[in-house]
Scaffold this active site. Structure first.
Site, PDB file in Angstrom:
ATOM      1  N   LYS A   1     -13.383  -0.608   5.520  1.00 44.29           N
ATOM      2  CA  LYS A   1     -13.992  -1.271   4.375  1.00 44.29           C
ATOM      3  C   LYS A   1     -15.058  -2.271   4.781  1.00 44.29           C
ATOM      4  O   LYS A   1     -16.144  -2.279   4.197  1.00 44.29           O
ATOM      5  CB  LYS A   1     -12.926  -2.003   3.541  1.00 44.29           C
ATOM      6  CG  LYS A   1     -12.102  -1.078   2.682  1.00 44.29           C
ATOM      7  CD  LYS A   1     -10.892  -0.562   3.424  1.00 44.29           C
ATOM      8  CE  LYS A   1     -10.006   0.232   2.484  1.00 44.29           C
ATOM      9  NZ  LYS A   1      -8.940   0.926   3.232  1.00 44.29           N
TER      10      LYS A   1
ATOM     11  N   ASP B   1      -1.272  -6.372   9.078  1.00 41.06           N
ATOM     12  CA  ASP B   1      -2.143  -5.257   8.727  1.00 41.06           C
ATOM     13  C   ASP B   1      -3.427  -5.865   8.166  1.00 41.06           C
ATOM     14  O   ASP B   1      -3.393  -6.567   7.151  1.00 41.06           O
ATOM     15  CB  ASP B   1      -1.470  -4.366   7.678  1.00 41.06           C
ATOM     16  CG  ASP B   1      -2.315  -3.152   7.316  1.00 41.06           C
ATOM     17  OD1 ASP B   1      -1.908  -2.379   6.432  1.00 41.06           O
ATOM     18  OD2 ASP B   1      -3.397  -2.962   7.918  1.00 41.06           O
TER      19      ASP B   1
ATOM     20  N   TRP C   1       0.851  -1.183   0.000  1.00 38.58           N
ATOM     21  CA  TRP C   1       0.000   0.000   0.000  1.00 38.58           C
ATOM     22  C   TRP C   1       0.894   1.242   0.000  1.00 38.58           C
ATOM     23  O   TRP C   1       1.886   1.315   0.728  1.00 38.58           O
ATOM     24  CB  TRP C   1      -0.888  -0.041   1.250  1.00 38.58           C
ATOM     25  CG  TRP C   1      -1.805   1.121   1.434  1.00 38.58           C
ATOM     26  CD1 TRP C   1      -2.590   1.732   0.487  1.00 38.58           C
ATOM     27  CD2 TRP C   1      -2.060   1.802   2.662  1.00 38.58           C
ATOM     28  NE1 TRP C   1      -3.307   2.735   1.054  1.00 38.58           N
ATOM     29  CE2 TRP C   1      -3.013   2.810   2.387  1.00 38.58           C
ATOM     30  CE3 TRP C   1      -1.590   1.667   3.969  1.00 38.58           C
ATOM     31  CZ2 TRP C   1      -3.503   3.682   3.361  1.00 38.58           C
ATOM     32  CZ3 TRP C   1      -2.083   2.525   4.949  1.00 38.58           C
ATOM     33  CH2 TRP C   1      -3.024   3.519   4.630  1.00 38.58           C
TER      34      TRP C   1
END
Lengths: 438, 419
Positions: free
Chosen positions: B263, B223, B142
């Site tokens: 999300k 993560d 990311w």
């Protein structure tokens, strides 16, 4: 180093490894984590919660309470909440610096009420970004100064909100105090303040409370502010202005900007090149836990503003990406809707009036009803949510342990915690303790 | 008259991901397609507030004790406790044995920032005072990862991960990098639905990775931003992390977990997340010390975390009907995305677009690492109003029956035009 036999072990490891070697490995990475002292103000709340005394009084945290001692959701906030519930169509990320509409509305509230501020806005000289209430906004400003300002020293008033020091230090800045509160007179040590500023090195950052100084409630007069700004100009000091109680001084959030107008004038006239502003809606909109506020930087022009904006975004992105939207959407709704905005002005006045009446009543009870020999006038001359009572640590401790009256060790009380139900008990307790303990 | 610092403040380019959003907003073409930022969209391309969230909000607003009071510094306790159960599992040995320290965070970024700050301040070797850990992130990862850790003062480097030629993992080189890293390094692992590639290690590959991390005394940092998005099942998507904790096959100095509800609960802008420190053994004093230090970090950054989002998620997790609804919502989102992956590949195959496209359906989660080059993605934006990351990462959530044929044709055109 072996654990005592009392502690329970739940280690799972293949039989090929010995217990001792694993303990050493497991301990070796976190052994240096010391217990941090609990936060002074928030630690007090916990003690209060655990206290079983039915007469207990919480004068600790600076959160407004209504006449029944309950948290108060402002009518304007309720109105905004209803609209949001009915119309919210998404929970998308806000831009890193906050939604443009939010920024525009807050800039209008803060800077459009005076000619100089309005001009600075029009000239594209004010960069405003959403921050996590006052703390988050100050932190980003401090990190910004650490990165881009050559002088890494901040002077803060003595005393100041305890978290100010942590925010500055953890941003890599050093701190020292300028004289502010004079214990003997329970008033401002203005000569000391000016002298300390005059002795500051060029470029030193100076933290200033715009109004309703926390914890003392003692503010500078308009004339004194003129002199402060003159000194900031002469010594080329960088002002960081913190406003968390806008509206609690006069009851009118716009009237309370009077000192900020002076800063805008000073920038417009070229007397000071800049100031930084940290602003919170925690108290004046009762949005405490939603963490909504703003940070602003006055720049030399629109191109510099763009550069500063981009750098603020770079600071914020790796910290938390973008700010929380629920609080900011409520603020947008309040500031962007005339009826709700007017209701908000009323709500601020309601809170301020109640605080003022509690001050008067407490003063009356102590001086007249309980005939206290001490001078309590500062209760009514100080402004905002807090009163620096002048009680010493011994008295504070006695109030807590024998009367279940809770305040911070420096004698600061949150006026918001006082109501008709507890004011007599409070006055009586303070009177008794001060008569018994010097 | 100029500011004191005007000379040395350079203008920075906009953030790569927020920048796409900004460009998209300015584009007036009607057929524009947003495959940029990782936010779920429904079949009509609209943002979707989860039904479970709407129900929870309704409950919350009608609740007598709804207010805006400050949360504790460490966050809403009910929330952090439930969040730990979601990711570690209700039956987690770590929770049962009180080996988990949890604190509320500003979504995933805030959690990673806490992890980085904590590692920088406290992660040490007792016998080596000069030890400072290097954080290893996947290549690619990311776009915000490296700057999060470097802004915390940590050195970062990359481990081999994605093989662009084969569209598979460079698993041997990955494990080799773990073995060669200085002992005690931090390895950032994507718990599920790797961002940007969408390619996760298979279970056997996970075991190799975790064993290598364990054997070399490294610290794993998971993560987790897409739990529920990969398969639609919270438990299945958390397999790798739970295996690392519960299998008993590994011994880590600790496991750090960064958890986001952005999300999977659609709470993006509300910034809801948690940071968990899982310790290898039960130690009340250490638990307390770690929580106190994390709180100290939070206090001087934000004082306390935002309340609203955490209250909503907490209600979902503690109200059985809402939790069931949430589980259905996860299936809705993950299966719609999986469906769009299939449709896109079907279209590309129907057009006979040069190249192989099966990786799009093999990849999981919100994103696909399409394999499109920067010049191709630039062309897609400029000529077709289709926006995705420069590196070819496309957010599949932005595809729907209304635009998938258009996107497939555009990709086809762009690729053919460069042949």
């Amino acid at each position: 180093m072996f654990r005592s036999s009392k502690s329970v072990r739940y280690i799972r490891f293949p039989s090929t490894y010995s217990l001792a070697s694993n303990l050493v490995r497991f301990q070796s990475r976190w052994a240096g984590v010391p217990q941090a002292p609990s936060d002074k103000i928030l630690g007090l709340s916990l003690l209060y919660t655990l206290d079983a005394n039915p007469n207990k009084v919480d004068l600790g945290v600076g959160a407004y309470r209504d006449g029944n001692g309950s948290p108060w959701i402002l009518p304007s906030v309720r109105m905004a909440e209803k609209i949001l519930q009915d119309t919210e169509s998404d929970k998308e990320y806000s831009p890193i610096l906050g939604s443009p509409k939010f920024i525009q509305l807050v800039q209008k509230l803060l800077f459009a009420h005076d000619t100089s501020g309005f001009q600075l806005l029009a000239d594209g000289r004010i960069v405003t970004a959403q921050g996590l209430s006052g703390t988050g906004s100050l932190r980003v400003l401090a990190e910004f100064l650490h990165r881009f300002h050559s002088n890494h020293h901040v002077k803060v008033p003595d005393p100041t909100w305890t978290n100010h020091l942590s925010i500055m230090k953890d941003s890599g800045l050093t701190t020292s105090a300028y004289r502010y509160y004079d214990q003997k007179s329970n008033a401002l040590d203005f000569d000391g303040l000016l002298e300390d500023l005059s002795r500051s090195e060029e470029g030193t950052i100076v933290l200033l409370h715009l109004s309703c100084h926390n914890p003392t409630g003692v503010d500078s007069s308009p004339e004194q502010w003129d002199e402060i700004i003159k000194m900031l100009s002469e010594r080329n000091l960088v002002p960081v202005v913190d406003t968390a109680y806008q509206g609690f001084q006069s009851g009118d959030p716009v009237k309370d900007l009077a000192t900020l107008f002076k800063f805008n004038d000073a920038v417009a006239m070229g007397k000071i090149p800049t100031y930084l502003l940290s602003q919170s809606f925690a108290k004046n909109m009762g949005l405490y836990g939603e963490r909504v506020g703003t940070l602003s930087v006055i720049c030399s022009g629109p191109r510099e503003s763009e550069r500063v904006r981009s750098q603020l975004a770079k600071l914020i992105r790796p910290m938390y990406s973008s700010p929380p939207t629920h609080g900011s959407k409520l603020v947008e709704t309040i500031l962007g809707n005339e009826d709700i905005y007017n209701q908000w002005l009323n709500d601020v006045k309601t809170m301020c009036d109640r605080l003022d009446s509690m001050r008067l009543l407490l003063y009356d009870k102590l001086t007249v009803e309980y005939n206290s020999a001490l001078d309590w006038e500062h209760i009514i001359t100080q402004k905002g949510m807090f009163c620096y009572t002048g009680l010493n640590p011994r008295q504070v401790e006695k109030l807590r342990s024998t009367k279940s009256v809770y305040m911070t060790a420096d004698g600061r009380i949150s006026i918001a915690g006082i109501c008709l139900k507890n004011i007599d008990y409070l006055a009586r307790s303070i009177d008794e303790v001060t008569k018994e303990t010097a | 008259m100029s500011g004191f610092y005007h000379v040395n403040i350079p203008q920075l380019p906009p953030d790569p991901l927020f920048g796409i959003k900004a460009s998209l907003a300015k584009d007036t073409r009607e057929n524009k397609v947003d495959l940029g930022i990782g936010a779920y969209r429904d079949d009509h391309g609209k943002p979707w507030i989860l039904p479970s969230v709407k129900l929870a909000e309704d409950l919350l607003h009608h609740s007598a004790d709804y207010n805006h009071e400050y949360l504790p510094i460490s966050g809403l306790k009910k929330f952090t406790e439930e969040a730990a159960k979601v990711i570690l599992g209700e039956e987690s040995s770590a929770i049962k044995e009180d080996r988990v320290v949890s604190i509320q965070s500003l979504s995933g970024t805030g959690s990673l920032h806490l992890a980085g700050t904590f590692i920088n301040k406290f992660y040490r070797k007792k016998d080596d005072a000069s030890f400072r850990a290097v954080v290893y992130v996947s290549d690619p990862t990311w776009s915000n990862h490296m700057q999060i850790f470097s802004s915390c003062g940590l050195a970062t480097t990359k481990y081999p991960y994605w093989n662009d030629a084969t569209k598979q993992l460079k698993i041997d080189q990955y494990v080799q990098a773990i073995e060669q890293a200085p002992k005690g390094s931090v390895f950032l692992l994507h718990a599920t639905a790797h961002n940007p590639t969408g390619m996760d290690p298979k279970p056997e590959e996970w075991k190799r990775i975790l064993k290598a991390i364990s054997d070399n005394g490294h610290l794993p940092l998971f993560d987790c931003a897409y739990q529920g998005f990969t398969t639609g099942s919270l438990a299945k998507d958390a397999w790798a992390l739970r295996h690392a904790i519960d299998s008993g096959d590994y011994h880590f100095p600790g496991i750090l977990v960064c958890q986001s509800f952005a999300k999977n609960c659609g709470m993006y802008g509300e910034r809801v997340g948690a940071f968990h420190v899982v310790l290898p053994e039960h130690d009340d004093a250490l638990n307390s010390a770690i929580l106190s230090q994390l709180s100290k970090i939070v206090r001087s950054e934000i004082s306390n975390p935002p309340g609203y989002g955490a209250k909503v998620v907490s209600l979902i997790l503690t109200t059985p009907q809402l939790k069931k609804q949430w589980e259905r919502d996860l299936i809705t989102m993950s299966s719609r995305i999986m469906g769009m992956r299939k449709q896109l590949v079907v279209e590309l195959q129907r057009l006979g677009t040069p190249g192989s496209w099966n990786h799009i359906t093999e990849q999981k989660g919100m994103f696909s690492y399409t394999g499109l080059t920067p010049s191709q993605t630039e062309k897609l934006a400029h000529d077709y109003a289709i926006y995705m990351s420069k590196n070819g990462r496309a957010s599949i959530a932005g595809l729907n029956p209304g635009n998938v044929k258009y996107v497939a044709k555009a990709i086809d055109d762009v690729i053919r035009s460069e042949l």
